[in-house]
Enzyme design. Structure first.
Site, PDB file in Angstrom:
ATOM      1  N   GLY A  16       0.771  -1.240   0.000  1.00 14.60           N
ATOM      2  CA  GLY A  16       0.000   0.000   0.000  1.00 14.60           C
ATOM      3  C   GLY A  16       0.800   1.286   0.000  1.00 14.60           C
ATOM      4  N   GLU A  44       3.531   4.632   5.801  1.00 19.00           N
ATOM      5  CA  GLU A  44       2.316   3.824   5.621  1.00 19.00           C
ATOM      6  C   GLU A  44       1.315   4.534   4.719  1.00 19.00           C
ATOM      7  OE1 GLU A  44       0.912   1.106   5.893  1.00 19.00           O
ATOM      8  OE2 GLU A  44       1.321   0.041   7.752  1.00 19.00           O
ATOM      9  N   ASP A  45       0.479   3.741   4.070  1.00 23.18           N
ATOM     10  CA  ASP A  45      -0.665   4.323   3.368  1.00 23.18           C
ATOM     11  C   ASP A  45      -1.723   4.755   4.386  1.00 23.18           C
ATOM     12  OD1 ASP A  45      -1.156   1.691   4.105  1.00 23.18           O
ATOM     13  OD2 ASP A  45      -2.005   1.077   2.183  1.00 23.18           O
ATOM     14  N   ASP A 101      -4.771   2.266  10.872  1.00 23.43           N
ATOM     15  CA  ASP A 101      -6.167   2.002  11.225  1.00 23.43           C
ATOM     16  C   ASP A 101      -6.221   1.601  12.712  1.00 23.43           C
ATOM     17  OD1 ASP A 101      -8.913   1.368  10.793  1.00 23.43           O
ATOM     18  OD2 ASP A 101      -8.434  -0.663  10.226  1.00 23.43           O
ATOM     19  N   GLY A 137      -3.841   0.122  14.338  1.00 25.50           N
ATOM     20  CA  GLY A 137      -2.499   0.262  14.884  1.00 25.50           C
ATOM     21  C   GLY A 137      -1.807  -1.075  15.125  1.00 25.50           C
ATOM     22  N   LYS A 145      -6.900   6.787  10.928  1.00 30.11           N
ATOM     23  CA  LYS A 145      -8.277   6.709  11.436  1.00 30.11           C
ATOM     24  C   LYS A 145      -8.232   6.784  12.963  1.00 30.11           C
ATOM     25  CE  LYS A 145     -10.042   3.650   7.747  1.00 30.11           C
ATOM     26  NZ  LYS A 145     -10.356   2.231   7.453  1.00 30.11           N
ATOM     27  N   ARG A 160      -5.611   0.415  -6.200  1.00 28.73           N
ATOM     28  CA  ARG A 160      -4.404   1.133  -5.773  1.00 28.73           C
ATOM     29  C   ARG A 160      -3.994   2.204  -6.780  1.00 28.73           C
ATOM     30  NH1 ARG A 160      -2.288  -1.900  -1.470  1.00 28.73           N
ATOM     31  NH2 ARG A 160      -2.355  -4.160  -1.702  1.00 28.73           N
TER      32      ARG A 160
HETATM   33  P1  IMP Z   1      -3.973  -1.673  11.081  1.00 31.50           P
HETATM   34  O1  IMP Z   1      -3.006  -2.763  11.399  1.00 31.50           O
HETATM   35  O2  IMP Z   1      -5.363  -2.004  11.556  1.00 31.50           O
HETATM   36  O3  IMP Z   1      -3.536  -0.300  11.557  1.00 31.50           O
HETATM   37  O4  IMP Z   1      -4.144  -1.627   9.519  1.00 31.50           O
HETATM   38  C1  IMP Z   1      -3.146  -1.236   8.732  1.00 31.50           C
HETATM   39  C2  IMP Z   1      -3.255  -1.777   7.336  1.00 31.50           C
HETATM   40  O5  IMP Z   1      -4.576  -2.226   6.998  1.00 31.50           O
HETATM   41  C3  IMP Z   1      -2.944  -0.695   6.368  1.00 31.50           C
HETATM   42  O6  IMP Z   1      -1.572  -0.644   6.090  1.00 31.50           O
HETATM   43  C4  IMP Z   1      -3.759  -1.087   5.157  1.00 31.50           C
HETATM   44  O7  IMP Z   1      -3.037  -1.981   4.353  1.00 31.50           O
HETATM   45  C5  IMP Z   1      -4.957  -1.787   5.717  1.00 31.50           C
HETATM   46  N1  IMP Z   1      -6.118  -0.865   5.836  1.00 31.50           N
HETATM   47  C6  IMP Z   1      -6.625  -0.305   6.946  1.00 31.50           C
HETATM   48  N2  IMP Z   1      -7.681   0.488   6.683  1.00 31.50           N
HETATM   49  C7  IMP Z   1      -7.852   0.442   5.340  1.00 31.50           C
HETATM   50  C8  IMP Z   1      -8.780   1.082   4.434  1.00 31.50           C
HETATM   51  O8  IMP Z   1      -9.674   1.848   4.805  1.00 31.50           O
HETATM   52  N3  IMP Z   1      -8.602   0.770   3.129  1.00 31.50           N
HETATM   53  C9  IMP Z   1      -7.643  -0.068   2.662  1.00 31.50           C
HETATM   54  N4  IMP Z   1      -6.744  -0.671   3.475  1.00 31.50           N
HETATM   55  C10 IMP Z   1      -6.852  -0.408   4.801  1.00 31.50           C
HETATM   56 MG    MG Z   2      -0.674  -1.218   4.274  1.00 34.64          MG
END
Ligand code: IMP
Ligand code: MG
Length: 180
Positions: A48, A102-103, A106, A108, A134, A168
């Protein structure tokens, strides 16, 4: 294109590329200032972050390098709360200042996993530079230093972000359309 259809879902345009460019420029300016006497390593998380990381790096005027790591926590549009390491670190980054790129951050979970990994690798310090964040979904206490956009807890695609691998390549960011 104000709406796009990907697989079974419709997404509506949410953040325009020109605004992403401006946020990236601003972030690069802060990093240039904060790391002016250092040589940080950008650690881009595949897949991402590739687009945002490439854009951010080109705006950095400090001496810097880039490396990539591949982790995966998402399946479809929901977090699995488990992180898989698909491509690992293969260089010595001990004693280095690392900026994770990071893209999106969310829950974390991925970030926390990266921090644990980097601490084990004995890096000097760690910062996070993310295109989107987020805050209401974030469950960790680790600070997120550089944020392009704080967004609500809704699924987004585009500019590197995907829905099951698709979307993407969209230059703008789109948000999942909800019926109401
Ligand atoms: P986390 O581990 O929950 O913080 O999620 C991180 C990863 O989940 C990001 O690097 C994204 O690859 C994916 N992700 C989280 N939210 C979204 C979204 O709204 N759209 C697409 N990918 C997401
Ligand atoms: Mg990602």
């Amino acid at each position: 294109m104000d709406q796009v259809q990907i697989l079974d879902k419709t997404f509506v345009k949410y953040i325009e590329k020109k605004d992403i460019d401006a946020a990236c420029e601003k972030m690069a300016g802060q990093i240039n200032e904060d790391y002016k006497n250092d040589e940080p390593i950008l650690l881009a998380t595949l897949n991402g972050a590739i687009i945002f990381a490439a854009e951010l790096m080109q705006k950095l005027t400090i001496r810097c390098r880039i490396s990539c790591i591949k982790l995966s926590s998402y399946s479809g549009t929901t977090s699995t709360n488990q992180v898989k390491q698909l491509v690992g670190l293969n260089e010595d980054i001990s004693g280095k200042r690392v900026i994770i790129v990071e893209d999106i951050v969310d829950t974390g979970v991925t970030y926390e996993h990266m921090v644990a990994l980097l601490k084990e690798a004995k890096v000097k310090d760690i910062a996070m530079a993310t295109m989107a964040f987020k805050p209401t979904a974030y469950k960790k206490d680790i600070p997120v230093q550089y944020v392009g956009f704080s967004i609500p807890d809704k699924f987004v695609i585009g500019h590197g972000l995907d829905y099951d691998g698709w979307g993407r390549n969209l230059p703008d960011i789109y948000q999942l359309k909800t019926e109401n």
